[in-house]
Design an enzyme around this catalytic site. Structure first.
Site, short mmCIF file in Angstrom:
data_model
loop_
_atom_site.label_atom_id
_atom_site.label_comp_id
_atom_site.label_asym_id
_atom_site.label_seq_id
_atom_site.Cartn_x
_atom_site.Cartn_y
_atom_site.Cartn_z
N LEU A 1 0.84 -1.20 0.00
CA LEU A 1 0.00 0.00 0.00
C LEU A 1 0.87 1.25 0.00
O LEU A 1 0.55 2.27 -0.62
CB LEU A 1 -0.91 -0.02 1.24
CG LEU A 1 -1.89 1.12 1.42
CD1 LEU A 1 -2.93 1.12 0.31
CD2 LEU A 1 -2.57 1.00 2.78
N ALA B 1 5.37 2.39 0.54
CA ALA B 1 6.75 1.96 0.81
C ALA B 1 7.53 3.17 1.29
O ALA B 1 7.60 4.19 0.60
CB ALA B 1 7.38 1.37 -0.44
N ALA B 2 8.09 3.08 2.48
CA ALA B 2 8.88 4.17 3.05
C ALA B 2 10.32 3.72 3.23
O ALA B 2 10.70 2.61 2.84
CB ALA B 2 8.27 4.61 4.38
N SER B 3 11.13 4.57 3.83
CA SER B 3 12.57 4.31 3.90
C SER B 3 12.92 3.16 4.83
O SER B 3 13.90 2.45 4.60
CB SER B 3 13.31 5.57 4.34
OG SER B 3 12.81 6.04 5.57
N LEU B 4 12.15 2.95 5.88
CA LEU B 4 12.48 1.92 6.87
C LEU B 4 11.58 0.70 6.79
O LEU B 4 11.91 -0.35 7.35
CB LEU B 4 12.41 2.51 8.29
CG LEU B 4 13.34 3.69 8.56
CD1 LEU B 4 13.15 4.19 9.99
CD2 LEU B 4 14.79 3.33 8.31
N GLN C 1 7.60 -1.05 4.84
CA GLN C 1 6.49 -0.91 3.90
C GLN C 1 5.23 -1.54 4.47
O GLN C 1 5.29 -2.38 5.36
CB GLN C 1 6.85 -1.50 2.54
CG GLN C 1 7.23 -2.95 2.52
CD GLN C 1 7.87 -3.34 1.18
OE1 GLN C 1 8.84 -2.72 0.74
NE2 GLN C 1 7.31 -4.36 0.54
N VAL C 2 4.09 -1.10 3.92
CA VAL C 2 2.78 -1.48 4.48
C VAL C 2 2.00 -2.29 3.45
O VAL C 2 1.90 -1.89 2.28
CB VAL C 2 1.99 -0.22 4.88
CG1 VAL C 2 0.60 -0.60 5.38
CG2 VAL C 2 2.74 0.56 5.95
N LYS D 1 2.63 -3.59 8.75
CA LYS D 1 3.84 -2.81 8.52
C LYS D 1 5.05 -3.72 8.78
O LYS D 1 5.20 -4.27 9.88
CB LYS D 1 3.86 -1.61 9.48
CG LYS D 1 5.01 -0.65 9.27
CD LYS D 1 4.82 0.56 10.20
CE LYS D 1 5.95 1.55 10.08
NZ LYS D 1 5.76 2.70 10.99
N ASP E 1 4.80 13.25 13.65
CA ASP E 1 5.02 13.11 12.21
C ASP E 1 3.70 13.30 11.46
O ASP E 1 3.20 12.37 10.81
CB ASP E 1 5.61 11.72 11.91
CG ASP E 1 6.22 11.65 10.52
OD1 ASP E 1 6.46 12.71 9.92
OD2 ASP E 1 6.44 10.52 10.03
#
Length: 563
Positions: free
Chosen positions: A127, A129-132, A134-135, A154, A289
């Site tokens: 759904l 994707a981040a730096s640390l 993904q979901v 996550k 955040d």
């Protein structure tokens, strides 16, 4: 991951910062001591932007932790030039997704069972994707308490903990270099900054801690129907895998969708700010955040175009801020001072927060605060944008020395709070262009004052005591001033003039040294050409000595005359 690849990443970071250090030394140290500082000043803004752009490109290529480093640096407005922070501010926490086979392997290792046994269904395409991490969307085999079975999972990227170790080691080495440079060491505690970042990043990759943070937030807003937090599925959660109720809805920046759902955007903006005021001033625990992917507006009922019941939904509690009692008291004092437009009380709040350097001119800071109230108070964001440049330049010129001296030195928790409030302000203005921050703060400040006075009658006595002390001291102060005038001892400090005279003195020193150096150098070259080797070498030695004096002894006292 192979150790050779990790070493390559380590040395890539070290090489980048080494080139930056060499470049900085040449422009800011060597040229300045050669009397060519005007070249450094002229190109400084461009060079800073270039360095930030190069770091941004490096972070995007390396991904993961380096993107987090860039985001951390973009928040350090107190120690980095605006050219750098502005360039890094747009660094997005988005990188390509990992191969699903690698993600599956990590998740199954942590959960101790195949995904097909833990979930009825599991979407392979993430759904987000981040730096640390993904979901992924998934569905539980059995409904959880509360009646939901649709969840998001996550999952941390493989080898993230190794990258953190390597990058923090490299940053520690860079910090050691910087701390040896006196101008940096005097202004910034680099090891402390690196330690703060290390603590933040390690907390962010601990999904058990994130789950606990979500439950604390839920408890704090228990009984507040307009705020919702996804529930944690602890049976499917580990340090690297976090399973939560699926609560995705309308992104808070999808203004058209919010309006189409029949929701008043101005009402959302006001509710969002009130929610954060509660988090900061009452709970001492806040969601740090608040970017658009972490905040949703969830419609509850109604049809499109009609007024609809709704609630704010918060997700992702990997980054939270805590406000200890001392900081909260200072912030409450600052909010009350702002609501009452009390400049002297505002300065006292800065002292309570311990954010002022010892050399700060408190009287001038109070005057600047009063002028800011006169200039900005009561204006909406649109009105603030329409302030004429002449007004701003006049204000900046009046308080140039104070602003240039940077009297503030902010702790990390306060910087995190400042970053959160800045993002929040932008969100509120986007939701409602007519949003007036002052109108929202004033009632809350009044509420705090009434609570303060109602629970502590000593406030009135303290204020009366302060006024009485000033009145009692006034005659003796006047007497001392009159006595100084009679003796001819009264002096008026003009720091700006003194500083300019110091610059002139240093410029004359550098000019004289440069002329001597040039004369010796040209003379030695001419004698070399004429074959007069002995005299040529004598003049060359004189040129060398004058260069040494120019570089190291013609600068005056940098501590005293540092701009």
């Amino acid at each position: 991951m192979k150790s050779s690849r990790l070493r390559a990443r380590y040395w890539r970071i070290m090489f980048f910062f080494s080139t930056v250090a060499v470049n900085f030394t040449f422009w800011e140290v060597v040229l300045t001591r050669l009397g060519l500082g005007f070249l450094a000043r002229r190109s400084r803004a461009r060079r800073y932007r270039d360095v930030a752009a190069q770091f941004r490109a490096l972070a995007i290529r390396m991904g993961g932790v380096m993107i987090k480093v860039g985001q951390f640096l973009s928040s350090r407005l107190d120690v980095l030039p605006v050219e750098i922070t502005d360039e890094l501010a747009g660094l997005q926490d988005e990188v390509p997704a990992e191969k699903f086979a690698d993600i599956r392997r990590l998740a199954e290792d942590d959960l101790g069972a195949p995904l097909s046994e833990k979930y009825e269904s599991f979407e392979e395409t993430p759904l987000a994707a981040a730096s640390l991490g993904q979901v992924h969307r998934a569905r539980l085999c059995v409904k959880e308490e509360g009646g939901f079975c649709d969840v998001v999972v996550k999952i941390q990227r493989p080898s993230t903990h190794l990258f953190i170790y390597v990058y923090l080691s490299a940053l520690g080495g860079v910090g050691g270099w910087l701390q040896k440079y006196p101008p940096v060491a005097k202004r910034v505690d680099v090891p402390s900054l690196i330690e703060e970042f290390s603590t933040t990043i390690r907390e962010e990759v601990d999904y058990l801690a994130e789950g606990r943070n979500a439950e604390i937030f839920t408890e704090n807003f228990k009984g507040v129907p307009r705020v919702h937090v996804p529930r944690v599925v602890w049976t499917h959660t580990t340090r690297r895998v976090l399973t939560l109720e699926d609560v995705f809805a309308i992104k808070i920046t999808d203004y058209d969708a919010i309006s189409a759902a029949g929701i008043d955007r101005g009402e959302v903006a006001r509710e969002l700010l009130d929610t954060y005021l509660k988090q900061i001033f009452e709970d001492g625990f806040f969601h740090a955040d608040p970017h658009p992917g972490n905040l949703f507006v969830t419609p509850q009922s109604g049809k499109a175009g009609e007024k609809t019941a709704w609630r704010l939904t918060f997700v992702d509690f990997g980054m939270v801020g805590r406000v200890p009692d001392t900081l909260r008291n200072g912030l409450r004092e600052m909010l009350v001072a702002t609501g009452l437009q009390d400049a002297s009380r505002l300065v006292r709040s800065f002292q309570t927060l311990h954010v002022l350097l010892p050399s700060t001119d408190l009287k001038q800071l109070e005057q600047m605060s009063a002028s800011m109230f006169d200039m900005f108070w009561g204006k909406s964001m649109d009105e603030l944008r329409q302030l004429s440049p002449e007004e701003m330049f006049k204000f900046a010129d009046r308080f140039r020395d104070l602003m240039y001296g940077m009297p503030f030195q902010l702790p990390q928790n306060l910087l995190m709070l400042g970053r959160t409030v800045a993002i929040l302000s932008g969100m509120c203005t986007g939701l409602d262009p007519e949003f007036n921050l002052w109108n929202q703060l004033a009632p809350y400040a009044t509420k705090l004052v009434s609570q303060e006075v109602g629970s502590n009658w000593r406030v009135w006595l303290d204020e009366a005591g302060n006024i009485l002390k000033e009145l009692v001291a006034l005659p003796s102060k006047m007497s001392r001033i009159l006595a100084q005038i009679e003796r001819g001892d009264l002096t008026v400090q003009m720091p700006a003039v003194s500083r300019q005279m110091a610059y002139v003195a240093r410029a004359v020193n550098r000019l004289a040294a440069s002329l001597v150096f040039g004369a010796f150098l040209i003379g030695s070259v001419m004698l070399f050409d004429a074959g007069k080797m002995l005299f040529a070498w004598i003049l060359a030695a004189g040129a060398g000595l004058s260069l040494v004096w120019l570089l190291f002894f013609s600068q005056g006292n940098p501590r005293r005359f540092h701009p």
